[in-house]
Scaffold this motif. Structure first.
Motif, PDB file in Angstrom:
ATOM      1  N   VAL A 178       0.819  -1.349   0.158  1.00 58.11           N
ATOM      2  CA  VAL A 178      -0.012   0.045   0.035  1.00 58.11           C
ATOM      3  C   VAL A 178       0.920   1.304   0.011  1.00 58.11           C
ATOM      4  O   VAL A 178       0.568   2.165  -0.818  1.00 58.11           O
ATOM      5  CB  VAL A 178      -0.898  -0.178   1.180  1.00 58.11           C
ATOM      6  CG1 VAL A 178      -1.747   1.402   1.334  1.00 58.11           C
ATOM      7  CG2 VAL A 178      -2.035  -1.054   1.224  1.00 58.11           C
ATOM      8  N   ARG A 179       1.799   1.280   0.778  1.00 61.19           N
ATOM      9  CA  ARG A 179       2.800   2.541   0.927  1.00 61.19           C
ATOM     10  C   ARG A 179       3.494   2.692  -0.444  1.00 61.19           C
ATOM     11  O   ARG A 179       3.453   3.804  -0.999  1.00 61.19           O
ATOM     12  CB  ARG A 179       3.668   2.434   1.908  1.00 61.19           C
ATOM     13  CG  ARG A 179       3.285   2.450   3.538  1.00 61.19           C
ATOM     14  CD  ARG A 179       4.367   2.647   4.636  1.00 61.19           C
ATOM     15  NE  ARG A 179       5.401   1.668   4.567  1.00 61.19           N
ATOM     16  CZ  ARG A 179       5.001   0.516   5.167  1.00 61.19           C
ATOM     17  NH1 ARG A 179       3.823   0.313   5.890  1.00 61.19           N
ATOM     18  NH2 ARG A 179       5.914  -0.663   5.358  1.00 61.19           N
ATOM     19  N   SER A 180       3.917   1.584  -1.035  1.00 68.06           N
ATOM     20  CA  SER A 180       4.860   1.582  -2.201  1.00 68.06           C
ATOM     21  C   SER A 180       3.999   2.089  -3.492  1.00 68.06           C
ATOM     22  O   SER A 180       4.263   2.616  -4.394  1.00 68.06           O
ATOM     23  CB  SER A 180       5.295   0.349  -2.546  1.00 68.06           C
ATOM     24  OG  SER A 180       6.253  -0.096  -1.757  1.00 68.06           O
ATOM     25  N   THR A 181       2.636   1.891  -3.257  1.00 68.25           N
ATOM     26  CA  THR A 181       1.673   2.664  -4.501  1.00 68.25           C
ATOM     27  C   THR A 181       1.458   4.053  -4.323  1.00 68.25           C
ATOM     28  O   THR A 181       1.043   4.755  -5.297  1.00 68.25           O
ATOM     29  CB  THR A 181       0.212   1.929  -4.339  1.00 68.25           C
ATOM     30  OG1 THR A 181      -0.440   2.421  -3.377  1.00 68.25           O
ATOM     31  CG2 THR A 181       0.230   0.334  -4.170  1.00 68.25           C
ATOM     32  N   MET A 182       1.822   4.528  -3.313  1.00 67.53           N
ATOM     33  CA  MET A 182       1.750   5.994  -3.132  1.00 67.53           C
ATOM     34  C   MET A 182       0.188   6.512  -3.671  1.00 67.53           C
ATOM     35  O   MET A 182       0.313   7.673  -4.059  1.00 67.53           O
ATOM     36  CB  MET A 182       2.862   6.839  -4.040  1.00 67.53           C
ATOM     37  CG  MET A 182       4.282   6.754  -3.572  1.00 67.53           C
ATOM     38  SD  MET A 182       4.426   7.605  -1.686  1.00 67.53           S
ATOM     39  CE  MET A 182       4.410   9.195  -2.463  1.00 67.53           C
ATOM     40  N   GLY A 183      -0.695   5.739  -3.540  1.00 69.18           N
ATOM     41  CA  GLY A 183      -1.936   6.126  -3.620  1.00 69.18           C
ATOM     42  C   GLY A 183      -2.629   5.731  -5.096  1.00 69.18           C
ATOM     43  O   GLY A 183      -3.856   5.698  -5.038  1.00 69.18           O
TER      44      GLY A 183
END
Length: 283
Positions: A178-183
């Motif tokens: 989730v963090r790596s998608t940056m939204g």
């Protein structure tokens, strides 16, 4: 703003439930996941995601960037989500102050974030990835959550029509993913599927399946990416599974002229996706 409830005990039942969302078993059971940081919280609301609660560090206070959002979305009010074509979405959201110990217990990072939110898992219709003329990224056993999240972010950046996670991939709702998608997980359809069933269905609908191989006759720059395409990307160490490689209509190779042995899968995906975008939009 000061009427937000305060949670101080890590033994609180709700805190225990939220902390359990760090484990895939409980994310699946409860149908929820956690997002961390101001940017992701803003993105969830803008996309009209079902946010259950937002918790922020009581010592630091509510981040300035979220103050107006908190006023608009406190229980009893409604929020107009910009990414949802200005459609109103119900905002039955709790805003909760939490002790630093509570923030730490529910966080997947070494340093607790200033804010996190509890969100219902996203829903994407399977047929959304069959958009006419589309470009879809298919991950086959990509196990590193950072790689999965980065590939989703790159797919979003080039305007791809969706991402498919095959069996053996890192969980979409893993906190690191989730963090790596940056939204970007809020911006395009992402589905989980059995590739042995889905890849033939894509071919039946006219999509070319394109994988990567060191034995490929095409470089990624000589291949024509303008046709409806599903890009197949394999496991970090083993590449595409035998079944996916057998299903591929074509394979390509990324030429390398330096001394590096290879690119990791997220870097390779980004190179391929940007070449596809260049041909589709700038050629």
């Amino acid at each position: 703003m000061n009427n937000h409830s305060l949670l101080t005990s890590i033994q609180n039942d709700r805190v225990k439930q939220w902390a359990s969302l760090l484990d895939k078993k409980y994310r699946d059971r409860l149908g929820k996941f956690i997002i961390e940081g101001v940017h992701l919280v803003q993105g969830a609301f803008a996309a009209g995601a079902a946010v259950e609660a937002v918790l922020y560090d009581a010592e630091r206070g509510l981040p300035e960037e979220l103050r107006e959002l908190a006023e608009q979305t406190s229980r009893g009010s409604r929020y107009v989500g910009s990414a949802a074509e200005n459609a109103e979405v119900s905002a039955s959201v709790e805003w909760i102050q939490a002790a630093r110990s509570v923030m730490a217990k529910c966080s997947g990072t070494d340093t607790p974030p200033p804010v996190f939110a509890v969100v219902s898992k996203l829903e994407a219709a399977d047929d959304a990835i069959f958009s006419a003329g589309g470009l879809v990224v298919v991950l086959d056993g990509v196990r590193d959550p950072g790689n999965v999240g980065t590939i989703i972010r790159s797919a979003d950046a080039v305007g791809a029509n969706g991402v498919v996670l095959g069996r053996g991939c890192a969980d979409l709702y893993n906190p690191k993913t989730v963090r790596s998608t940056m939204g970007s997980l809020f911006h395009l359809p992402i589905i989980e599927a059995d590739l042995t069933e889905l890849l033939p269905a894509a071919q039946d609908r006219g999509f070319a399946l394109v994988g990567t191989s060191l034995e490929a006759s095409h470089t990624c720059y000589s291949y024509d990416w303008t046709a409806p395409t599903w890009l197949l990307l394999g496991n970090e160490s083993e590449g595409l599974s035998a079944s996916s490689l057998a299903a591929a209509d074509e394979t390509v190779i990324i030429p390398m002229h330096g001394r590096a042995e290879s690119l990791n899968v997220a870097m390779a995906a980004t190179v391929l996706l940007y070449e596809a975008m260049r041909q589709r939009r700038y050629n």
